[in-house]
Design a protein around this motif. Structure first.
Motif, mmCIF file in Angstrom:
data_model
loop_
_atom_site.group_PDB
_atom_site.id
_atom_site.type_symbol
_atom_site.label_atom_id
_atom_site.label_comp_id
_atom_site.label_asym_id
_atom_site.label_seq_id
_atom_site.Cartn_x
_atom_site.Cartn_y
_atom_site.Cartn_z
ATOM 1 N N ALA A 171 4.217 10.826 -9.227
ATOM 2 C CA ALA A 171 3.442 11.346 -10.364
ATOM 3 C C ALA A 171 3.059 12.801 -10.137
ATOM 4 O O ALA A 171 3.122 13.635 -11.059
ATOM 5 C CB ALA A 171 2.202 10.476 -10.575
ATOM 6 N N ASP A 172 2.662 13.170 -8.908
ATOM 7 C CA ASP A 172 2.288 14.553 -8.607
ATOM 8 C C ASP A 172 3.487 15.483 -8.769
ATOM 9 O O ASP A 172 3.357 16.593 -9.318
ATOM 10 C CB ASP A 172 1.754 14.644 -7.173
ATOM 11 N N ALA A 173 4.669 15.059 -8.294
ATOM 12 C CA ALA A 173 5.867 15.892 -8.408
ATOM 13 C C ALA A 173 6.251 16.067 -9.874
ATOM 14 O O ALA A 173 6.647 17.163 -10.297
ATOM 15 C CB ALA A 173 7.014 15.263 -7.609
ATOM 16 N N GLU A 174 6.155 15.011 -10.661
ATOM 17 C CA GLU A 174 6.508 15.089 -12.079
ATOM 18 C C GLU A 174 5.525 15.994 -12.830
ATOM 19 O O GLU A 174 5.914 16.719 -13.767
ATOM 20 C CB GLU A 174 6.503 13.676 -12.670
ATOM 21 N N ALA A 175 4.263 15.995 -12.435
ATOM 22 C CA ALA A 175 3.264 16.862 -13.086
ATOM 23 C C ALA A 175 3.576 18.332 -12.823
ATOM 24 O O ALA A 175 3.474 19.180 -13.721
ATOM 25 C CB ALA A 175 1.869 16.512 -12.566
ATOM 26 N N ILE A 176 3.971 18.662 -11.580
ATOM 27 C CA ILE A 176 4.338 20.049 -11.258
ATOM 28 C C ILE A 176 5.574 20.452 -12.046
ATOM 29 O O ILE A 176 5.675 21.583 -12.561
ATOM 30 C CB ILE A 176 4.593 20.182 -9.744
ATOM 31 N N LEU A 177 6.555 19.536 -12.168
ATOM 32 C CA LEU A 177 7.773 19.843 -12.920
ATOM 33 C C LEU A 177 7.455 20.132 -14.387
ATOM 34 O O LEU A 177 8.049 21.038 -14.999
ATOM 35 C CB LEU A 177 8.741 18.662 -12.802
ATOM 36 N N GLU A 178 6.522 19.411 -14.975
ATOM 37 C CA GLU A 178 6.193 19.578 -16.391
ATOM 38 C C GLU A 178 5.567 20.943 -16.682
ATOM 39 O O GLU A 178 5.650 21.446 -17.806
ATOM 40 C CB GLU A 178 5.236 18.462 -16.825
ATOM 41 N N THR A 179 4.961 21.581 -15.683
ATOM 42 C CA THR A 179 4.360 22.901 -15.920
ATOM 43 C C THR A 179 5.426 23.951 -16.188
ATOM 44 O O THR A 179 5.166 24.980 -16.819
ATOM 45 C CB THR A 179 3.521 23.327 -14.708
ATOM 46 N N GLN A 193 0.829 -1.202 0.000
ATOM 47 C CA GLN A 193 0.000 0.000 0.000
ATOM 48 C C GLN A 193 0.866 1.255 0.000
ATOM 49 O O GLN A 193 0.564 2.244 -0.692
ATOM 50 C CB GLN A 193 -0.925 0.002 1.225
ATOM 51 N N ASN A 194 1.963 1.222 0.799
ATOM 52 C CA ASN A 194 2.875 2.365 0.832
ATOM 53 C C ASN A 194 3.515 2.612 -0.533
ATOM 54 O O ASN A 194 3.744 3.765 -0.923
ATOM 55 C CB ASN A 194 3.970 2.117 1.874
ATOM 56 N N LEU A 195 3.769 1.533 -1.283
ATOM 57 C CA LEU A 195 4.356 1.677 -2.614
ATOM 58 C C LEU A 195 3.389 2.423 -3.538
ATOM 59 O O LEU A 195 3.803 3.295 -4.319
ATOM 60 C CB LEU A 195 4.695 0.301 -3.181
ATOM 61 N N GLU A 196 2.109 2.109 -3.473
ATOM 62 C CA GLU A 196 1.118 2.795 -4.302
ATOM 63 C C GLU A 196 1.059 4.285 -3.956
ATOM 64 O O GLU A 196 0.976 5.150 -4.842
ATOM 65 C CB GLU A 196 -0.251 2.155 -4.092
ATOM 66 N N LEU A 197 1.093 4.603 -2.649
ATOM 67 C CA LEU A 197 1.071 6.004 -2.228
ATOM 68 C C LEU A 197 2.285 6.758 -2.756
ATOM 69 O O LEU A 197 2.177 7.900 -3.232
ATOM 70 C CB LEU A 197 1.011 6.086 -0.702
ATOM 71 N N LYS A 198 3.446 6.147 -2.683
ATOM 72 C CA LYS A 198 4.674 6.830 -3.130
ATOM 73 C C LYS A 198 4.708 6.977 -4.645
ATOM 74 O O LYS A 198 5.257 7.968 -5.166
ATOM 75 C CB LYS A 198 5.900 6.068 -2.624
ATOM 76 N N ASN A 199 4.148 6.001 -5.367
ATOM 77 C CA ASN A 199 4.044 6.159 -6.826
ATOM 78 C C ASN A 199 3.190 7.370 -7.179
ATOM 79 O O ASN A 199 3.491 8.117 -8.117
ATOM 80 C CB ASN A 199 3.457 4.892 -7.449
ATOM 81 N N GLN A 200 2.117 7.580 -6.434
ATOM 82 C CA GLN A 200 1.248 8.733 -6.675
ATOM 83 C C GLN A 200 1.973 10.036 -6.365
ATOM 84 O O GLN A 200 1.840 11.028 -7.100
ATOM 85 C CB GLN A 200 -0.021 8.611 -5.825
ATOM 86 N N LEU A 201 2.769 10.056 -5.281
ATOM 87 C CA LEU A 201 3.533 11.259 -4.953
ATOM 88 C C LEU A 201 4.551 11.570 -6.044
ATOM 89 O O LEU A 201 4.785 12.741 -6.374
ATOM 90 C CB LEU A 201 4.266 11.053 -3.603
#
Length: 636
Positions: free
Chosen positions: A409-417, A399-407
């Motif tokens: 993805a969120d960081a990469e989305a902010i970087l792409e802006t 479960q922790n792995l899924e949470l960290k994968n989402q984090l």
């Protein structure tokens, strides 16, 4: 001539009987020494009280002693006994160190998953020295066995040469020259036989019997050497009497010291010398042997008495450990769903293990071996159950792995802006905080998921730093200005005539007017500035020591107010000042209380005046400390 031959036959028969007695005693001695080695008690040293460095030094000394003495059996066995006694202590040290590291790891990470531990250099050194000592002992006894096999071949060859010599004596007519040559060959065989070492015990009696039979045949066939044989026997009697005295002296020495392995080893070596001596005159042979045997009995009687005491101690040790075992049996069926409860129960069972290890000394062999197996098996069962509980927590890691994968993805989305505004920066920081709050992930993903998240965050902040390059250049310029100012302060401090409080104020004002410096240089430039100010204040001649301390303190306070990073030093100073002030207040209260008990007399008046002087001085010092404390508190 017939009478001499009869005497020779009687002497030979007596020698055969004596030799059989010696062989029998040798077997008995070897058996007793083997039994003693099996029940060898632990040296009266509490190794658990020694540090790792002391244990390393102890083993190094044992190894040096073994190497220095050419691997003597007594030293090898003593060193191996020390290794055997240190083993459980080392196991406890390893367990304690690992538990401490595990506790620290669990405190930092929430559980023990992913925990890895490597023992320190001292622990590894103890292991290495122990293995080296055991290796030396094993090598020594392996070489002894090889040497015995070699000695067997040598002695077999010598017996064949002796048979050939006897056959030559019986088939040829000898003259004076031939007799001399034969005698020289015979003595040479005897010397080589004596030089050959021990052989394996199954062959020892047979070879000795054959050797003595051939010797007897030789002397029987050569009556001309009967007189020489008698001289040799008288010499043997003198040497055997000397060996008897040595064993008797060992027995007398027990009045001043305890029976030990070293004493028995020495007696055994003397016995080896006695055994290798030829026969004595028949009228002295049995007397000497009885004397030697009585002296040996004194030593072995003392050893048996000592063993009786040891058996009593072994039984007491067994009973105490059996009581500990009974207390840990319920732990084998313990179960809980709480990490905290498992850890608490672990502390309890480890306390029982500490009690077990703390009981030094040996137990009865079979009963002790069985009890030890049951004790350690119970511990193993408990920890296996505990391990099963923690294995069930592995699902949480997925479960922790899924949470960290989402984090990620969120960081990469902010970087792409491509936008590094304050809002996005705060979002990245929040993602980093959430990351720290998420627990462990499966071990095989630990590095890759971390690298992915770190890469996205680093890329964002690198992008932000690139846009702040102009600000960094300004910070570098401020660093140059502050460095130049510090150099001028240092130069002014060296010219004491120019030092003054006015110039100090100017320096401080100029420092405050300069902006920020790069973060990596902040602490070093502040430390250098404070050091320069301290040196400059010390150079102002018109100030007292108290005023100088006041000026330095005010400088540090001003630095903190202006955004410096030396508040930690101020906190330490505040703590020191509070401690000194408390001590002075306690002293003042004590002195004031003591004054009330002084009687009216010249002596008491002087003492009272002295205490009042101390109180006034302390009050003055206390006032200064309170003033300093108020200055610091304004800054922090």
């Amino acid at each position: 001539m017939a009478q001499e031959q009869n005497e020779g036959v009687e002497s030979n028969a007596q020698e055969d009987l004596t030799q059989k007695t010696i062989d029998t005693l040798e077997i008995d001695l070897n058996n007793e020494l083997a039994e003693e080695h099996e029940e060898e008690h632990t040296p009266d040293v509490d190794y658990s009280q020694l540090s790792k460095e002391q244990l390393v030094k102890l083993l190094e000394n044992e190894l040096a002693a073994v190497n220095g003495e050419g691997a003597k059996p007594a030293l090898l066995k003593k060193a191996e006994a020390v290794v055997r006694e240190i083993r459980p202590v080392l196991d406890q040290i390893k367990l304690s160190d690992r538990e401490a590291a595990l506790k620290a790891f669990v405190a930092d990470n929430g559980d023990e998953d992913g925990f890895e531990y490597k023992y320190d250099a001292e622990t590894q050194r103890i292991d290495s020295l122990s293995r080296e000592i055991r290796g030396l002992k094993n090598s020594f006894y392996q070489n002894q066995e090889k040497e015995k096999e070699k000695n067997f071949n040598v002695k077999t060859s010598l017996l064949q040469r002796l048979r050939s010599l006897l056959e030559d004596e019986g088939t040829r007519e000898t003259d004076a020259s031939g007799l001399k040559t034969s005698w020289e060959e015979f003595k040479k065989i005897q010397d080589e036989w004596k030089s050959a070492g021990n052989i394996a015990s199954p062959h020892n009696g047979t070879l000795w019997a054959t050797y003595n039979a051939l010797i007897d045949r030789y002397f029987s066939n050569r009556n001309i050497y009967f007189e020489l044989k008698e001289l040799d026997r008288r010499r043997n009697a003198e040497l055997k009497a000397e060996l008897c005295e040595k064993v008797e002296e060992l027995g007398k020495s027990l009045e001043n010291r305890l029976m030990s392995r070293e004493i028995l080893n020495e007696a055994n070596h003397i016995f080896e010398d006695y055994k290798h001596l030829g026969p004595a005159p028949k009228e002295d042979q049995e007397k000497l042997w009885q004397r030697f045997k009585v002296a040996l009995d004194v030593l072995y009687d003392a050893q048996r008495g000592q063993f009786a005491e040891q058996k009593k101690s072994m039984q007491e040790n067994f009973e105490q450990k059996a009581a500990i075992y009974e207390q840990i049996v319920p732990f084998t069926t313990y179960n809980s769903g709480s990490i905290k409860e498992w850890n608490a129960k672990t502390k309890e069972i480890m306390a029982f293990q500490d009690q077990w290890v703390a009981l030094k000394g040996i137990m009865p062999r079979e009963e002790g071996k069985d009890l030890s197996k049951k004790f350690w098996a119970s511990l193993k069962t408990f920890f296996n159950n505990k391990g099963e509980f923690f294995r069930q927590l592995e699902g949480k890691r997925e479960q922790n792995l899924e949470l960290k994968n989402q984090l990620c993805a969120d960081a990469e989305a902010i970087l792409e802006t491509g936008d590094d505004n304050a809002s996005n920066t705060q979002k990245i920081i929040e993602l980093q905080k959430k990351w720290k709050g998420v627990g462990q992930v499966p071990e095989k993903y630990k590095d890759t998921i971390y690298d992915r998240f770190k890469k996205a965050c680093d890329a964002y902040f690198n992008q932000k730093r690139a846009k702040n390059k102009e600000v960094e250049e300004e910070f570098e310029g401020n660093l140059k200005k502050k460095t130049d100012l510090i150099e001028r302060i240092e130069l002014a401090a060296n010219s004491k005539d120019e030092s003054s409080l006015n110039l100090l104020s100017a320096f401080k004002s100029e420092w405050s007017s300069i902006g920020f410096v790069p973060k990596k240089d902040m602490q070093s430039i502040q430390k250098r500035y404070i050091a320069a100010i301290n040196t400059y204040v010390s150079a102002i001649g018109q100030l007292s020591t108290k005023e100088k301390e006041q000026a330095v303190l005010e400088s540090e306070v001003e630095l903190v107010r202006d955004g410096g990073d030396s508040s930690r030093n101020l906190f330490r100073k505040e703590s020191d000042i509070r401690r000194k002030a408390t001590q002075l207040e306690n002293d003042i209260a004590l002195w004031q209380n003591n004054i009330e008990f002084f009687a009216k007399s010249k002596t008491s008046d002087r003492l009272k005046a002295e205490f009042e002087r101390k109180i006034n001085t302390a009050l003055s010092q206390l006032e200064d400390l309170k003033h300093q404390l108020s200055i610091i508190q304004e800054a922090i």
